[in-house]
Design a protein around this motif. Structure first.
Motif, short mmCIF file in Angstrom:
data_model
loop_
_atom_site.label_atom_id
_atom_site.label_comp_id
_atom_site.label_asym_id
_atom_site.label_seq_id
_atom_site.Cartn_x
_atom_site.Cartn_y
_atom_site.Cartn_z
N GLU A 19 9.43 -10.60 -20.83
CA GLU A 19 8.53 -11.00 -19.98
C GLU A 19 9.12 -11.98 -18.97
O GLU A 19 9.74 -13.25 -19.33
CB GLU A 19 7.41 -11.50 -20.58
N PRO A 20 9.06 -11.97 -17.64
CA PRO A 20 9.44 -13.04 -16.77
C PRO A 20 8.68 -14.35 -17.03
O PRO A 20 7.47 -14.38 -17.05
CB PRO A 20 9.22 -12.52 -15.43
N PRO A 21 9.46 -15.33 -17.20
CA PRO A 21 8.68 -16.73 -17.76
C PRO A 21 7.87 -17.29 -16.71
O PRO A 21 6.88 -18.07 -17.22
CB PRO A 21 10.13 -17.56 -17.96
N ASP A 22 8.05 -16.97 -15.40
CA ASP A 22 7.16 -17.65 -14.67
C ASP A 22 6.12 -16.83 -13.92
O ASP A 22 5.87 -16.97 -12.59
CB ASP A 22 7.86 -18.26 -13.31
N ARG A 23 5.71 -15.84 -14.57
CA ARG A 23 4.72 -14.90 -13.89
C ARG A 23 3.46 -15.38 -13.36
O ARG A 23 2.61 -16.22 -14.13
CB ARG A 23 4.45 -13.74 -15.01
N VAL A 24 3.14 -15.06 -12.15
CA VAL A 24 1.86 -15.50 -11.55
C VAL A 24 0.84 -14.44 -11.29
O VAL A 24 -0.23 -14.38 -11.23
CB VAL A 24 1.85 -16.36 -10.46
N ALA A 25 1.42 -13.04 -11.45
CA ALA A 25 0.59 -12.01 -11.31
C ALA A 25 1.40 -10.75 -11.72
O ALA A 25 2.66 -10.65 -12.05
CB ALA A 25 0.36 -11.58 -9.79
N ALA A 61 0.94 -1.10 0.13
CA ALA A 61 0.05 -0.16 0.01
C ALA A 61 0.89 1.14 0.01
O ALA A 61 1.96 1.30 0.51
CB ALA A 61 -1.03 -0.05 1.09
N GLY A 62 0.16 2.29 -0.59
CA GLY A 62 1.08 3.73 -0.54
C GLY A 62 1.95 3.82 -1.80
O GLY A 62 2.01 2.96 -2.56
N ARG A 63 2.55 5.32 -1.88
CA ARG A 63 3.45 5.42 -2.98
C ARG A 63 5.02 5.02 -2.62
O ARG A 63 5.22 4.62 -1.66
CB ARG A 63 3.17 6.97 -3.28
N GLY A 64 5.58 5.29 -3.56
CA GLY A 64 7.05 5.06 -3.64
C GLY A 64 7.55 3.74 -3.74
O GLY A 64 8.77 3.65 -3.21
N LEU A 65 6.95 3.04 -4.30
CA LEU A 65 7.43 1.53 -4.45
C LEU A 65 8.55 1.73 -5.60
O LEU A 65 8.20 2.35 -6.58
CB LEU A 65 6.38 0.61 -4.74
N ARG A 66 9.79 1.11 -5.32
CA ARG A 66 10.70 0.83 -6.30
C ARG A 66 10.81 -0.33 -6.86
O ARG A 66 11.04 -0.49 -8.12
CB ARG A 66 12.20 1.01 -5.49
N THR A 67 10.48 -1.35 -6.30
CA THR A 67 10.17 -2.64 -6.67
C THR A 67 9.28 -3.13 -8.06
O THR A 67 8.31 -2.49 -7.76
CB THR A 67 9.74 -3.61 -5.56
N ARG A 68 9.89 -3.58 -8.84
CA ARG A 68 9.10 -4.05 -10.09
C ARG A 68 8.71 -5.50 -10.22
O ARG A 68 8.02 -5.93 -10.92
CB ARG A 68 10.11 -3.67 -11.34
N LEU A 69 9.48 -6.29 -9.40
CA LEU A 69 9.40 -7.92 -9.53
C LEU A 69 9.43 -8.50 -8.01
O LEU A 69 10.77 -8.36 -7.63
CB LEU A 69 10.32 -8.27 -10.40
N ALA A 88 -0.33 -2.51 -7.43
CA ALA A 88 0.91 -1.62 -7.38
C ALA A 88 1.78 -1.71 -8.31
O ALA A 88 2.52 -1.08 -8.42
CB ALA A 88 1.66 -2.18 -6.06
N GLY A 89 1.47 -2.51 -9.27
CA GLY A 89 2.15 -2.47 -10.66
C GLY A 89 3.45 -3.47 -10.56
O GLY A 89 4.39 -3.27 -11.19
N VAL A 90 3.46 -4.42 -9.44
CA VAL A 90 4.43 -5.46 -9.10
C VAL A 90 4.33 -6.59 -9.85
O VAL A 90 3.22 -7.27 -9.43
CB VAL A 90 4.88 -5.35 -7.77
N VAL A 91 5.17 -7.05 -10.60
CA VAL A 91 5.20 -8.57 -11.17
C VAL A 91 5.32 -9.60 -9.98
O VAL A 91 6.46 -9.19 -9.16
CB VAL A 91 5.99 -8.59 -12.34
N VAL A 92 4.74 -10.65 -9.92
CA VAL A 92 5.12 -11.58 -9.07
C VAL A 92 5.20 -12.84 -9.76
O VAL A 92 4.56 -13.24 -10.71
CB VAL A 92 3.85 -12.12 -8.00
N THR A 93 6.73 -13.73 -9.61
CA THR A 93 6.67 -14.90 -10.21
C THR A 93 6.94 -15.94 -9.08
O THR A 93 7.14 -15.82 -8.08
CB THR A 93 8.00 -14.99 -11.03
N ASN A 94 6.93 -17.26 -9.67
CA ASN A 94 7.08 -18.17 -8.65
C ASN A 94 8.38 -19.28 -9.29
O ASN A 94 8.88 -18.80 -10.56
CB ASN A 94 6.21 -18.97 -8.27
#
Length: 317
Positions: free
Chosen positions: A311-317, A61-69, A88-94
């Motif tokens: 594109e990250p190959p194991d993207r789940v979100a 939550a909130g602003r200022g996120l640097r993480t993209r993955l 938040a625009g953050v990609v999640v992989t496994n």
């Protein structure tokens, strides 16, 4: 690119990560608390988290996120709020695939150890309580030729089924949310979990964690199992209502259980520790050097893809 790795990895994995990125490897063995996860999301371009790290909605939550993955180390990712990450625009992989064989092997370890009372026998021997071989000593349950019921027929479920059928001549029945076809071994898909619980000698849980499977096995389901059946859990601890399991075991409602995961791990009920018909492992599912290195490199491959604009190959979100 700044990368945070939230726990120590194998030497080979750490060497690869530090050679490729500006890598910070956290030395603390405890999981990240929400405040730590929140701070990390604002300090690093990518994070490789592990089981228990609290990447909750509050952390995103909130602003200022640097993480993209957030490149999770493991196939299961129920400790990450994927909806919040997506918003938040953050990609999640496994890390699918690389965990399959090691986890399936642990399922077989638990089936055999629980049915044949291996843990109980070792404790007697180490305590000096063995008085010699007797025809009726520590009689267990025959595994070969039994019926295994697998709940969740994904990669790991299929690998367990193959081991049970090909290695031990077991009849395989399974329950899965969607229709499963093109299996390499004979297996019967049952329409509902109740039908599986009624016939299986060994009920093996191989479903993903998360809200949809939390307490999938509770008091009602345990009551539907056969009195001489065993419950094996290699999925996530909260798939089983642990308090209900303790009651069922104490009442002799089922024959025993083999557990690698726990609802509130690393804590567990003292009653479980005291039961001789329960095999307890400290979450060893993927614990081989080869597998843990492969998991780390698979997570890293997703970070590399992002860094290279792919594109990250194991993207789940």
């Amino acid at each position: 690119m700044r990368l945070l790795v939230t726990r120590r990895m194998t030497e080979a994995a750490e060497r690869a990560m530090t050679a490729r990125f500006d890598t910070t490897i956290r030395q603390d063995a405890a999981p990240l608390a929400v405040a730590d996860a929140r701070a990390a999301l604002r300090d690093f371009d990518a994070i490789i988290p592990t089981l228990g790290d609290a990447f909750t909605a509050e952390a995103f939550a909130g602003r200022g996120l640097r993480t993209r993955l957030v490149a999770n180390f493991g196939a299961g990712f129920n400790h990450i709020d994927v909806d919040a990450a997506r918003a938040a625009g953050v990609v999640v992989t496994n890390t699918p695939g690389v965990v399959t064989d090691a986890t399936a092997d642990i399922a077989m370890t638990l089936i055999l150890a629980t049915a044949r009372r291996a843990g109980e026998g070792e404790r007697i021997l180490r305590a000096g309580g063995w008085e010699g071989w007797q025809p009726t000593q520590m009689l267990g349950r025959h595994v070969t030729g039994g019926i295994v019921g697998i709940v969740g027929m994904g990669r790991i479920g299929k690998a367990i089924a193959a081991r049970c059928h090909l290695g031990f001549g077991m009849r395989v029945v399974f329950h899965n949310r969607s229709r499963v076809s093109a299996l390499d071994i004979p297996a019967m898909q049952l329409a509902d979990i109740d039908a599986l619980l009624a016939v299986a000698d060994f009920v093996v849980l191989a479903v993903p964690g998360g809200a949809g499977t939390r307490h999938m096995i509770g008091a009602a389901e345990l009551a539907r199992m056969r009195h001489d059946a065993f419950l094996i859990n290699i999925s996530r601890g909260d798939v089983v209502d642990e308090a209900a399991l303790v009651r069922a075991l104490a009442a002799g409602q089922i024959a025993g259980a083999g557990l690698d995961v726990y609802e509130h791990e690393p804590r567990m009920p003292e009653a479980l520790r005291a039961m001789e018909n329960v095999t307890l492992l400290p979450h060893l599912g993927t614990a081989t050097a080869e597998t843990r290195t492969a998991m780390a490199l698979r997570a890293m491959a997703n970070v590399v893809a992002l860094d290279e604009g792919r594109e990250p190959p194991d993207r789940v979100a």
